[in-house]
Motif scaffolding. Structure first.
Motif, PDB file in Angstrom:
ATOM      1  N   PRO A 135       0.780  -1.235   0.000  1.00  0.00           N
ATOM      2  CA  PRO A 135       0.000   0.000   0.000  1.00  0.00           C
ATOM      3  C   PRO A 135       0.815   1.291   0.000  1.00  0.00           C
ATOM      4  O   PRO A 135       0.418   2.257  -0.642  1.00  0.00           O
ATOM      5  N   SER A 136       1.946   1.340   0.680  1.00  0.00           N
ATOM      6  CA  SER A 136       2.691   2.600   0.733  1.00  0.00           C
ATOM      7  C   SER A 136       3.744   2.696  -0.372  1.00  0.00           C
ATOM      8  O   SER A 136       3.974   3.757  -0.921  1.00  0.00           O
ATOM      9  N   ARG A 137       4.362   1.577  -0.705  1.00  0.00           N
ATOM     10  CA  ARG A 137       5.430   1.615  -1.713  1.00  0.00           C
ATOM     11  C   ARG A 137       4.911   1.328  -3.124  1.00  0.00           C
ATOM     12  O   ARG A 137       5.615   1.528  -4.091  1.00  0.00           O
ATOM     13  N   LYS A 138       3.700   0.785  -3.227  1.00  0.00           N
ATOM     14  CA  LYS A 138       3.099   0.422  -4.524  1.00  0.00           C
ATOM     15  C   LYS A 138       4.003  -0.545  -5.299  1.00  0.00           C
ATOM     16  O   LYS A 138       4.238  -0.395  -6.494  1.00  0.00           O
ATOM     17  N   THR A 139       4.518  -1.519  -4.565  1.00  0.00           N
ATOM     18  CA  THR A 139       5.393  -2.528  -5.167  1.00  0.00           C
ATOM     19  C   THR A 139       4.706  -3.885  -5.131  1.00  0.00           C
ATOM     20  O   THR A 139       3.730  -4.090  -4.413  1.00  0.00           O
ATOM     21  N   ILE A 140       5.252  -4.810  -5.901  1.00  0.00           N
ATOM     22  CA  ILE A 140       4.759  -6.186  -5.924  1.00  0.00           C
ATOM     23  C   ILE A 140       5.960  -7.109  -6.106  1.00  0.00           C
ATOM     24  O   ILE A 140       6.925  -6.757  -6.792  1.00  0.00           O
ATOM     25  N   GLY A 141       5.905  -8.267  -5.466  1.00  0.00           N
ATOM     26  CA  GLY A 141       6.917  -9.283  -5.689  1.00  0.00           C
ATOM     27  C   GLY A 141       6.568 -10.055  -6.950  1.00  0.00           C
ATOM     28  O   GLY A 141       5.394 -10.342  -7.201  1.00  0.00           O
ATOM     29  N   LEU A 142       7.559 -10.378  -7.740  1.00  0.00           N
ATOM     30  CA  LEU A 142       7.353 -11.139  -8.976  1.00  0.00           C
ATOM     31  C   LEU A 142       8.406 -12.224  -9.080  1.00  0.00           C
ATOM     32  O   LEU A 142       9.567 -12.005  -8.737  1.00  0.00           O
ATOM     33  N   ARG A 143       7.984 -13.376  -9.574  1.00  0.00           N
ATOM     34  CA  ARG A 143       8.946 -14.446  -9.804  1.00  0.00           C
ATOM     35  C   ARG A 143       8.514 -15.296 -10.978  1.00  0.00           C
ATOM     36  O   ARG A 143       7.329 -15.366 -11.303  1.00  0.00           O
ATOM     37  N   VAL A 144       9.491 -15.941 -11.600  1.00  0.00           N
ATOM     38  CA  VAL A 144       9.259 -16.881 -12.695  1.00  0.00           C
ATOM     39  C   VAL A 144       9.833 -18.215 -12.231  1.00  0.00           C
ATOM     40  O   VAL A 144      11.050 -18.333 -12.059  1.00  0.00           O
ATOM     41  N   PRO A 145       8.994 -19.216 -12.012  1.00  0.00           N
ATOM     42  CA  PRO A 145       9.479 -20.494 -11.479  1.00  0.00           C
ATOM     43  C   PRO A 145      10.158 -21.354 -12.543  1.00  0.00           C
ATOM     44  O   PRO A 145       9.929 -21.185 -13.741  1.00  0.00           O
ATOM     45  N   ASP A 146      10.955 -22.283 -12.051  1.00  0.00           N
ATOM     46  CA  ASP A 146      11.654 -23.218 -12.919  1.00  0.00           C
ATOM     47  C   ASP A 146      11.024 -24.610 -12.858  1.00  0.00           C
ATOM     48  O   ASP A 146      11.422 -25.488 -13.600  1.00  0.00           O
ATOM     49  N   ARG A 147      10.058 -24.824 -11.996  1.00  0.00           N
ATOM     50  CA  ARG A 147       9.422 -26.140 -11.843  1.00  0.00           C
ATOM     51  C   ARG A 147       8.459 -26.395 -12.998  1.00  0.00           C
ATOM     52  O   ARG A 147       7.599 -25.569 -13.297  1.00  0.00           O
ATOM     53  N   LYS A 148       8.592 -27.549 -13.634  1.00  0.00           N
ATOM     54  CA  LYS A 148       7.776 -27.868 -14.812  1.00  0.00           C
ATOM     55  C   LYS A 148       6.286 -27.919 -14.490  1.00  0.00           C
ATOM     56  O   LYS A 148       5.469 -27.434 -15.275  1.00  0.00           O
ATOM     57  N   GLY A 149       5.926 -28.505 -13.362  1.00  0.00           N
ATOM     58  CA  GLY A 149       4.513 -28.593 -12.999  1.00  0.00           C
ATOM     59  C   GLY A 149       3.904 -27.223 -12.771  1.00  0.00           C
ATOM     60  O   GLY A 149       2.771 -26.947 -13.195  1.00  0.00           O
ATOM     61  N   LEU A 150       4.636 -26.336 -12.123  1.00  0.00           N
ATOM     62  CA  LEU A 150       4.148 -24.987 -11.869  1.00  0.00           C
ATOM     63  C   LEU A 150       4.085 -24.180 -13.166  1.00  0.00           C
ATOM     64  O   LEU A 150       3.141 -23.420 -13.390  1.00  0.00           O
ATOM     65  N   GLN A 151       5.047 -24.371 -14.044  1.00  0.00           N
ATOM     66  CA  GLN A 151       4.998 -23.708 -15.348  1.00  0.00           C
ATOM     67  C   GLN A 151       3.762 -24.158 -16.138  1.00  0.00           C
ATOM     68  O   GLN A 151       3.086 -23.340 -16.753  1.00  0.00           O
ATOM     69  N   LEU A 152       3.458 -25.455 -16.095  1.00  0.00           N
ATOM     70  CA  LEU A 152       2.277 -25.963 -16.789  1.00  0.00           C
ATOM     71  C   LEU A 152       1.007 -25.389 -16.167  1.00  0.00           C
ATOM     72  O   LEU A 152       0.081 -25.008 -16.884  1.00  0.00           O
ATOM     73  N   LEU A 153       0.956 -25.316 -14.851  1.00  0.00           N
ATOM     74  CA  LEU A 153      -0.198 -24.738 -14.177  1.00  0.00           C
ATOM     75  C   LEU A 153      -0.412 -23.292 -14.631  1.00  0.00           C
ATOM     76  O   LEU A 153      -1.532 -22.885 -14.956  1.00  0.00           O
ATOM     77  N   LEU A 154       0.655 -22.504 -14.677  1.00  0.00           N
ATOM     78  CA  LEU A 154       0.556 -21.109 -15.114  1.00  0.00           C
ATOM     79  C   LEU A 154       0.116 -21.021 -16.576  1.00  0.00           C
ATOM     80  O   LEU A 154      -0.703 -20.172 -16.939  1.00  0.00           O
ATOM     81  N   GLU A 155       0.642 -21.912 -17.405  1.00  0.00           N
ATOM     82  CA  GLU A 155       0.264 -21.913 -18.821  1.00  0.00           C
ATOM     83  C   GLU A 155      -1.221 -22.230 -18.994  1.00  0.00           C
ATOM     84  O   GLU A 155      -1.940 -21.531 -19.709  1.00  0.00           O
TER      85      GLU A 155
END
Length: 191
Positions: A135-155
């Motif tokens: 709320p004060s910094r207007k930031t967000i954490g972002l990441r790109v995973p390397d796990r194949k199952g998680l990549q498939l879930l995101l896709e």
């Protein structure tokens, strides 16, 4: 091999109470994730569910980015405030640039360290709902995973997940044992 959902006999249209709720459990192969099981997890997310899943560095709680009710459930499960620093788990660099302002220096840093176990705190764009950016910094954490199952879930999901590390309330270390997670959170999660 995945476990099928627990079914209970009841009158049509009568939902399970919170005490009767049982998570679905999926055993996903790390190198060859089963599309059918990942598809079931995506359906749970799209229906407003909260899931726990392995990342490159531990386990995380996740939901659809814009689902306010699911976000509130995550806050209750972890006993955290809604202004907690959340992370968007993205498929690739192009998704990151949709949700964060990325200058040349940040781009090089992110590009050289993704996919992988790193979360980058960047200034959020207007595409990020205000309730999930800091709320004060207007930031967000972002990441790109390397796990194949998680990549498939995101896709299959077609959008980033809103996530936070699975650290039990009152504790400082994240949970990393799937059986302990199941024992402690089975009735609070959807998958």
């Amino acid at each position: 091999m995945g476990l099928e959902p627990v079914t209970m006999k009841r009158a049509p249209g009568v939902p399970l109470s919170r005490e009767e709720h049982m998570s679905q459990h999926f055993y996903v192969h790390p190198d060859n994730p089963q599309v059918r099981l990942i598809g079931q997890a995506v359906q749970i997310l799209q229906n407003g569910g909260v899931i726990v899943y392995p990342t490159d560095s531990g386990y995380a709680l996740g939901c659809q980015m814009g689902n306010k009710d699911a976000l509130e459930r995550i806050c209750r499960i972890r006993r955290i405030e809604p202004n907690h620093d959340f992370t968007l788990v993205c498929r690739d660099l192009s998704e990151i640039s949709t949700y964060a302002k990325v200058d040349n220096t940040a781009f090089r840093l992110v590009k050289n360290n993704t996919p992988g176990p790193y979360t980058f705190i960047l200034e959020a764009t207007k595409e990020v709902p205000r309730r999930v950016s800091h709320p004060s910094r207007k930031t967000i954490g972002l990441r790109v995973p390397d796990r194949k199952g998680l990549q498939l879930l995101l896709e299959l999901h077609g959008a980033p997940l809103l996530a936070t590390t699975l650290i039990p309330a009152g504790e400082t270390e994240p949970l990393n044992d799937p059986q302990e997670i199941r024992d402690r959170y089975e009735k609070l999660l959807d998958a």
